[in-house]
Design a protein around this motif. Structure first.
Motif, PDB file in Angstrom:
ATOM      1  N   ASP A  31       0.813  -1.221   0.000  1.00 16.72           N
ATOM      2  CA  ASP A  31       0.000   0.000   0.000  1.00 16.72           C
ATOM      3  C   ASP A  31       0.850   1.276   0.000  1.00 16.72           C
ATOM      4  O   ASP A  31       0.669   2.162   0.852  1.00 16.72           O
ATOM      5  N   SER A  46       2.105   0.215   4.256  1.00 17.98           N
ATOM      6  CA  SER A  46       1.753  -0.704   5.336  1.00 17.98           C
ATOM      7  C   SER A  46       2.968  -1.595   5.601  1.00 17.98           C
ATOM      8  O   SER A  46       3.781  -1.838   4.707  1.00 17.98           O
ATOM      9  N   PHE A  62      -4.703  -9.524   7.491  1.00 17.27           N
ATOM     10  CA  PHE A  62      -3.864  -8.315   7.422  1.00 17.27           C
ATOM     11  C   PHE A  62      -3.844  -7.710   8.830  1.00 17.27           C
ATOM     12  O   PHE A  62      -4.673  -6.870   9.171  1.00 17.27           O
ATOM     13  N   MET A  64      -1.491  -5.934  10.655  1.00 20.58           N
ATOM     14  CA  MET A  64      -0.309  -5.093  10.840  1.00 20.58           C
ATOM     15  C   MET A  64      -0.375  -4.274  12.129  1.00 20.58           C
ATOM     16  O   MET A  64      -1.448  -3.865  12.555  1.00 20.58           O
ATOM     17  N   TRP A  99      -3.845  -0.510   8.722  1.00 24.25           N
ATOM     18  CA  TRP A  99      -3.879  -0.715   7.270  1.00 24.25           C
ATOM     19  C   TRP A  99      -3.296   0.498   6.541  1.00 24.25           C
ATOM     20  O   TRP A  99      -2.655   1.349   7.125  1.00 24.25           O
ATOM     21  N   ALA A 100      -3.590   0.586   5.250  1.00 26.50           N
ATOM     22  CA  ALA A 100      -2.890   1.508   4.351  1.00 26.50           C
ATOM     23  C   ALA A 100      -2.895   2.966   4.834  1.00 26.50           C
ATOM     24  O   ALA A 100      -3.952   3.565   4.980  1.00 26.50           O
ATOM     25  N   ILE A 150     -11.593   2.729   5.584  1.00 31.35           N
ATOM     26  CA  ILE A 150     -10.133   2.552   5.491  1.00 31.35           C
ATOM     27  C   ILE A 150      -9.541   3.409   4.376  1.00 31.35           C
ATOM     28  O   ILE A 150     -10.231   4.128   3.673  1.00 31.35           O
ATOM     29  N   ASP A 151      -8.219   3.250   4.215  1.00 34.99           N
ATOM     30  CA  ASP A 151      -7.466   3.741   3.051  1.00 34.99           C
ATOM     31  C   ASP A 151      -7.528   5.252   2.847  1.00 34.99           C
ATOM     32  O   ASP A 151      -7.908   5.744   1.757  1.00 34.99           O
ATOM     33  N   GLU A 238     -11.525  -0.006  -3.320  1.00 34.50           N
ATOM     34  CA  GLU A 238     -10.705   0.513  -2.216  1.00 34.50           C
ATOM     35  C   GLU A 238      -9.485   1.218  -2.802  1.00 34.50           C
ATOM     36  O   GLU A 238      -9.326   1.325  -4.011  1.00 34.50           O
ATOM     37  N   GLY A 239      -8.630   1.728  -1.906  1.00 32.66           N
ATOM     38  CA  GLY A 239      -7.335   2.265  -2.318  1.00 32.66           C
ATOM     39  C   GLY A 239      -7.421   3.520  -3.184  1.00 32.66           C
ATOM     40  O   GLY A 239      -6.840   3.563  -4.272  1.00 32.66           O
ATOM     41  N   THR A 287      -4.681  -8.418  -3.345  1.00 35.48           N
ATOM     42  CA  THR A 287      -4.871  -6.967  -3.288  1.00 35.48           C
ATOM     43  C   THR A 287      -4.013  -6.247  -4.322  1.00 35.48           C
ATOM     44  O   THR A 287      -2.937  -6.723  -4.709  1.00 35.48           O
ATOM     45  N   HIS A 289      -2.943  -1.991  -4.804  1.00 34.90           N
ATOM     46  CA  HIS A 289      -3.088  -0.703  -4.108  1.00 34.90           C
ATOM     47  C   HIS A 289      -1.916   0.172  -4.542  1.00 34.90           C
ATOM     48  O   HIS A 289      -0.798  -0.310  -4.664  1.00 34.90           O
ATOM     49  N   HIS A 304       2.152  -2.633  -5.278  1.00 30.80           N
ATOM     50  CA  HIS A 304       2.750  -3.774  -4.593  1.00 30.80           C
ATOM     51  C   HIS A 304       2.336  -5.069  -5.283  1.00 30.80           C
ATOM     52  O   HIS A 304       1.365  -5.089  -6.055  1.00 30.80           O
ATOM     53  N   ARG A 316       3.459  -8.704   1.265  1.00 30.54           N
ATOM     54  CA  ARG A 316       3.613  -8.035  -0.021  1.00 30.54           C
ATOM     55  C   ARG A 316       4.909  -7.214  -0.077  1.00 30.54           C
ATOM     56  O   ARG A 316       5.605  -7.053   0.926  1.00 30.54           O
TER      57      ARG A 316
END
Ligand code: FUB
Length: 339
Positions: A31, A46, A62, A64, A99-100, A150-151, A238-239, A287, A289, A304, A316
């Motif tokens: 991400d 991320s 995920f 993280m 996340w991202a 998110i994101d 997303e993203g 994914t 992103h 990624h 990733r």
């Protein structure tokens, strides 16, 4: 493809024709949000880890816990790891799943924006402030009021205003919201109904709050109709990312379950945006992103794949490749493994 199917691939052959090598290979990263500050390239990814959580459509694998920031002096130079910039244990409101992220600068301060789950399992977006582009960053005590999903991607327009774009389906929980309100029973619309759009809000002068009610972005097809929820090859998943090229606003995003990076263009940071095409074909791993950033007079895509882990979706590695615009401002589609 499943992780097992990815793992059957011939990675020596795939890596030999990949557009890019991993920019970071001592840890797993994903991400990538890229920015240039004072002539140097900074990447805010991320930090993927193996948390032992089985794969599911909710993205629980995920898991993280922290962020590292990377810098590059030139496109050929090694990405330097500046260590832990923010850890979930230092974010009072967050419990898990960092996340991202994205980052922005205003004045002499740097702002790291990130989504995380609270103890109740609901994602919100927070901000942490630092004096350096590589952190450390100190988290605000609460998540940004009115934020969800998110994101986050923060775009600075030419007039100095900052806008945050956010939202992601499925594990990102965007389908649970209508009109900025959470509804347990809310789900994705039916295939023949308009798709859910990403969300945008202008940021306040202090960069720590929304200056307005978040609003849903419209992505239109070639006939000026909203993209449909069943149009999985083109609808927003997303993203989000925003960049400006030759006076036009380019809103780009992932289509999630069809694994494309796509873009749509418009005349204002709020849209509406008209779908234009694909930036990147599917990578190895579920994914996809990205971010897009101008550096040393060229435009680059940061993305990624899961090649470093030989096909494990949640492990990733970030990559970069130059992008080209044609005479009409269309982005030329890239294949991550040409040939
Ligand atoms: O990295 C976790 C999630 O996977 C991101 O928030 C999504 O955009 C997808 O890349």
């Amino acid at each position: 493809m499943s992780d097992e199917q990815y793992q059957q691939l011939d990675f020596d052959e795939l890596n030999a024709r990949a557009l890019s090598k991993p920019l970071v290979d001592h840890v797993y990263t994903a991400d990538p949000s890229a920015h240039v500050f004072d002539g140097k390239l900074y990447i805010y990814p991320s930090h993927d880890i193996e948390g032992g959580v089985p794969f599911n459509d909710n993205g629980d694998h995920f898991c993280m816990e922290d962020y590292h920031v990377y810098s590059m002096d030139s496109v050929e130079s090694k990405a330097v790891d500046h260590g832990v910039a923010l850890h979930v244990k230092d974010v009072p409101w967050a419990e898990r799943q960092m996340w991202a992220p994205d980052a922005a600068r205003k004045g002499d301060k740097y702002y790291l924006y990130f989504p995380a789950k609270k103890a109740d399992g609901i994602f919100q977006i927070g901000v942490a402030v630092g004096d350096s582009p590589v952190g450390p960053f100190v988290a605000e005590p609460e998540a940004i009021a009115g934020s969800y999903s998110i994101d986050p991607a923060v775009f600075e327009d030419g007039d100095g205003s900052h806008y945050m774009y956010f939202g992601g389906l499925w594990g990102g929980q965007l389908q649970k919201y209508r009109g900025n309100q959470y509804g347990e029973a809310s789900e994705e619309p039916a295939d023949d109904e308009p798709a859910l759009g990403p969300i945008v809000a202008k940021l306040s002068e202090d960069m720590k709050a929304f200056a307005e009610e978040p609003r849903e972005i419209q992505i239109l097809d070639e006939n000026g109709e909203l993209l449909k929820a069943g149009d999985h090859d083109r609808r927003y998943f997303e993203g989000p990312w925003m960049h400006k090229y030759q006076g036009k606003y380019y809103f780009s995003y992932s289509t999630g379950d069809t694994h494309y990076l796509c873009y749509a263009t418009g005349d204002t940071p709020y849209g509406p945006f008209t779908y234009q095409g694909r930036i990147l074909n599917p990578v190895v791993g579920w994914t996809t992103h990205h971010s897009i950033c101008e550096f040393e007079g060229k435009w680059y895509l940061f993305y990624h794949d899961s090649s470093l882990s030989k096909g494990t979706t949640h492990l990733r590695c970030v990559k970069m490749a130059e992008i080209q615009y044609d005479a009409d401002g269309k982005i030329v589609t890239l294949d991550p493994y040409p040939g």
